[in-house]
Write an enzyme that holds these catalytic residues in place. Structure first.
Site, PDB file in Angstrom:
ATOM      1  N   ARG A  62      -9.512   1.322   8.478  1.00 29.15           N
ATOM      2  CA  ARG A  62      -9.092  -0.034   8.811  1.00 29.15           C
ATOM      3  C   ARG A  62     -10.183  -0.801   9.537  1.00 29.15           C
ATOM      4  NH1 ARG A  62      -3.398   0.587   8.885  1.00 29.15           N
ATOM      5  NH2 ARG A  62      -2.143  -1.172   9.464  1.00 29.15           N
TER       6      ARG A  62
ATOM      7  N   ARG B  63      11.721  -5.949   4.564  1.00 26.63           N
ATOM      8  CA  ARG B  63      11.368  -4.517   4.537  1.00 26.63           C
ATOM      9  C   ARG B  63      12.350  -3.703   5.378  1.00 26.63           C
ATOM     10  NH1 ARG B  63       5.430  -2.028   5.239  1.00 26.63           N
ATOM     11  NH2 ARG B  63       5.314  -3.150   7.216  1.00 26.63           N
TER      12      ARG B  63
ATOM     13  N   ARG C 291      -0.576  -8.688  13.567  1.00 24.54           N
ATOM     14  CA  ARG C 291      -1.152  -7.694  12.649  1.00 24.54           C
ATOM     15  C   ARG C 291      -1.982  -8.359  11.555  1.00 24.54           C
ATOM     16  NH1 ARG C 291       4.089  -4.935  11.007  1.00 24.54           N
ATOM     17  NH2 ARG C 291       2.862  -3.682   9.562  1.00 24.54           N
TER      18      ARG C 291
ATOM     19  N   LYS D  18       0.828  -1.212   0.000  1.00 23.37           N
ATOM     20  CA  LYS D  18       0.000   0.000   0.000  1.00 23.37           C
ATOM     21  C   LYS D  18       0.862   1.261   0.000  1.00 23.37           C
ATOM     22  CE  LYS D  18      -2.147  -1.091   3.804  1.00 23.37           C
ATOM     23  NZ  LYS D  18      -1.453  -2.353   4.071  1.00 23.37           N
TER      24      LYS D  18
ATOM     25  N   ARG E 284      11.597  -1.883  11.203  1.00 15.35           N
ATOM     26  CA  ARG E 284      10.594  -1.395  12.147  1.00 15.35           C
ATOM     27  C   ARG E 284      10.366  -2.419  13.242  1.00 15.35           C
ATOM     28  NH1 ARG E 284       5.709   0.043   8.255  1.00 15.35           N
ATOM     29  NH2 ARG E 284       4.585  -0.827  10.014  1.00 15.35           N
TER      30      ARG E 284
HETATM   31  P1  ADP Z   1       1.143  -1.802   7.616  1.00 14.26           P
HETATM   32  O1  ADP Z   1       2.507  -1.629   7.070  1.00 14.26           O
HETATM   33  O2  ADP Z   1       0.960  -2.957   8.495  1.00 14.26           O
HETATM   34  O3  ADP Z   1       0.046  -1.631   6.632  1.00 14.26           O
HETATM   35  P2  ADP Z   1       0.787   0.679   8.943  1.00 14.26           P
HETATM   36  O4  ADP Z   1       2.097   1.298   8.739  1.00 14.26           O
HETATM   37  O5  ADP Z   1      -0.358   1.118   8.113  1.00 14.26           O
HETATM   38  O6  ADP Z   1       0.966  -0.845   8.827  1.00 14.26           O
HETATM   39  O7  ADP Z   1       0.344   0.812  10.465  1.00 14.26           O
HETATM   40  C1  ADP Z   1       1.199   0.498  11.544  1.00 14.26           C
HETATM   41  C2  ADP Z   1       0.419   0.518  12.852  1.00 14.26           C
HETATM   42  O8  ADP Z   1      -0.185   1.808  13.076  1.00 14.26           O
HETATM   43  C3  ADP Z   1      -0.747  -0.453  12.922  1.00 14.26           C
HETATM   44  O9  ADP Z   1      -0.334  -1.746  13.307  1.00 14.26           O
HETATM   45  C4  ADP Z   1      -1.647   0.202  13.980  1.00 14.26           C
HETATM   46  O10 ADP Z   1      -1.160  -0.010  15.292  1.00 14.26           O
HETATM   47  C5  ADP Z   1      -1.469   1.687  13.669  1.00 14.26           C
HETATM   48  N1  ADP Z   1      -2.479   2.166  12.693  1.00 14.26           N
HETATM   49  C6  ADP Z   1      -2.232   2.664  11.454  1.00 14.26           C
HETATM   50  N2  ADP Z   1      -3.371   3.019  10.835  1.00 14.26           N
HETATM   51  C7  ADP Z   1      -4.374   2.734  11.696  1.00 14.26           C
HETATM   52  C8  ADP Z   1      -5.800   2.853  11.635  1.00 14.26           C
HETATM   53  N3  ADP Z   1      -6.416   3.350  10.551  1.00 14.26           N
HETATM   54  N4  ADP Z   1      -6.515   2.460  12.728  1.00 14.26           N
HETATM   55  C9  ADP Z   1      -5.919   1.978  13.821  1.00 14.26           C
HETATM   56  N5  ADP Z   1      -4.587   1.830  13.937  1.00 14.26           N
HETATM   57  C10 ADP Z   1      -3.815   2.193  12.899  1.00 14.26           C
HETATM   58  P1  ADP Z   2       2.218  -1.813   3.242  1.00 21.78           P
HETATM   59  O1  ADP Z   2       2.197  -0.306   3.228  1.00 21.78           O
HETATM   60  O2  ADP Z   2       1.005  -2.404   2.578  1.00 21.78           O
HETATM   61  O3  ADP Z   2       2.451  -2.391   4.580  1.00 21.78           O
HETATM   62  P2  ADP Z   2       4.805  -1.583   1.838  1.00 21.78           P
HETATM   63  O4  ADP Z   2       4.521  -0.709   0.660  1.00 21.78           O
HETATM   64  O5  ADP Z   2       5.522  -0.996   2.972  1.00 21.78           O
HETATM   65  O6  ADP Z   2       3.428  -2.277   2.320  1.00 21.78           O
HETATM   66  O7  ADP Z   2       5.575  -2.863   1.293  1.00 21.78           O
HETATM   67  C1  ADP Z   2       6.042  -3.894   2.165  1.00 21.78           C
HETATM   68  C2  ADP Z   2       7.429  -4.383   1.711  1.00 21.78           C
HETATM   69  O8  ADP Z   2       7.320  -5.082   0.467  1.00 21.78           O
HETATM   70  C3  ADP Z   2       8.412  -3.246   1.445  1.00 21.78           C
HETATM   71  O9  ADP Z   2       9.703  -3.703   1.814  1.00 21.78           O
HETATM   72  C4  ADP Z   2       8.307  -3.006  -0.052  1.00 21.78           C
HETATM   73  O10 ADP Z   2       9.504  -2.460  -0.593  1.00 21.78           O
HETATM   74  C5  ADP Z   2       8.032  -4.409  -0.577  1.00 21.78           C
HETATM   75  N1  ADP Z   2       7.129  -4.427  -1.742  1.00 21.78           N
HETATM   76  C6  ADP Z   2       6.070  -3.623  -1.990  1.00 21.78           C
HETATM   77  N2  ADP Z   2       5.444  -3.953  -3.137  1.00 21.78           N
HETATM   78  C7  ADP Z   2       6.120  -5.027  -3.631  1.00 21.78           C
HETATM   79  C8  ADP Z   2       5.960  -5.863  -4.814  1.00 21.78           C
HETATM   80  N3  ADP Z   2       4.961  -5.679  -5.700  1.00 21.78           N
HETATM   81  N4  ADP Z   2       6.831  -6.873  -4.980  1.00 21.78           N
HETATM   82  C9  ADP Z   2       7.830  -7.079  -4.091  1.00 21.78           C
HETATM   83  N5  ADP Z   2       8.039  -6.339  -2.968  1.00 21.78           N
HETATM   84  C10 ADP Z   2       7.187  -5.327  -2.737  1.00 21.78           C
END
Ligand code: ADP
Ligand code: ADP
Ligand code: ZN
Length: 218
Positions: free
Chosen positions: A88, A127, A171, A13, A160
């Site tokens: 979410r 990541r 998660r 995302k 992270r």
């Molecule tokens: P991911 O990489 O897992 O998609 P995010 O970076 O979006 O995770 O979120 C990391 C953490 O921040 C989540 O595990 C949660 O604790 C908190 N968080 C982020 N967005 C939300 C939301 N919309 N509602 C509740 N908690 C959130």
């Molecule tokens: P999210 O925001 O959904 O948690 P991220 O964009 O942070 O996801 O992506 C999670 C990990 O996977 C990062 O290390 C990113 O560089 C890698 N990644 C994202 N998209 C792809 C893809 N299409 N193929 C391989 N690796 C990916």
């Protein structure tokens, strides 16, 4: 253009949201990044959120909703936005709908990035995130030019705390129970687009653009 990105943690995302925001010159709003920054800076919000983040649990809806609304009210969001990590829960989605009705805004599309859980575990372990600007890299799929250093700002790349395996599993469970129902919620509103997130970053982006550009046509 106003877009929501859905998908399990690690689906890509953040990666796609940044590319979409650049392409359409709109604002990228990542609630995860907002919370992580607040935790690092030890602001009052950060103090409230840090326990939830460390455990892989959701921050309570009221806290998140307030943060998102004040972010969307900022002037740089007036041209449009792409939301990454929000909503979410179905409650958060309803709260966003209420906010948008008040501001007379419409949602263009909800992009659901689909990836299997097995593959996600591999994504997480590779990541790396920039300590300073939040940019994400992957040691195999999108490595930085210099190992350990952010391409964008020269900051240090770190793993992270919530990307450790036990937290990742938590998660994914939370995603399944709280966020997955949103797919149906938006499908019923005929806003949902499904893309295959197991393709390469560029392929996923091309698929998303195909849908969004079709939408742009009169
Ligand atoms: P991911 O990489 O897992 O998609 P995010 O970076 O979006 O995770 O979120 C990391 C953490 O921040 C989540 O595990 C949660 O604790 C908190 N968080 C982020 N967005 C939300 C939301 N919309 N509602 C509740 N908690 C959130
Ligand atoms: P999210 O925001 O959904 O948690 P991220 O964009 O942070 O996801 O992506 C999670 C990990 O996977 C990062 O290390 C990113 O560089 C890698 N990644 C994202 N998209 C792809 C893809 N299409 N193929 C391989 N690796 C990916
Ligand atoms: Zn950086």
């Amino acid at each position: 253009m106003r877009i929501i990105l859905l998908g399990p943690p690690g689906a890509g995302k953040g990666t796609q949201a940044k590319k979409i925001a650049t392409e359409f010159e709109i604002c990228h709003v990542s609630t995860g990044e907002i919370f992580r920054k607040a935790v690092t800076e030890q602001t009052p919000l950060g103090k409230k959120a840090s326990d939830y983040l460390d455990k892989g649990l959701l921050v309570p809806d009221e806290i998140v909703e307030e943060i998102v609304e004040s972010r969307l009210d900022m002037s740089d969001c007036c041209k449009g936005w792409v939301l990454d990590g929000f909503p979410r829960t179905v409650n958060q989605a309803k709260s966003l709908e209420k906010y948008m009705r008040q501001k007379v805004l419409t949602l263009d599309k909800v992009v659901n990035i689909k990836v299997s859980f097995e593959y996600l575990i591999e994504r997480f372990t590779g990541r790396r995130s920039c300590e300073s600007c939040g940019a994400t890299f992957h040691i195999n799929y999108s490595p930085p030019k210099t190992s350990g250093i952010c391409d964008k700002c020269g900051g240090k790349l770190i793993i992270r705390k919530d990307d450790e395996i036990e937290t990742v599993k938590k998660r994914l469970e939370v995603y399944e129970s709280s966020t997955f129902p949103l797919i149906d919620h938006y499908d019923q509103k005929h806003l949902l687009i499904n893309v295959d997130g197991s393709k390469t970053i560029e392929e996923v982006f091309a698929d998303i653009m195909q849908y969004l550009k079709d939408e742009d046509k009169p």
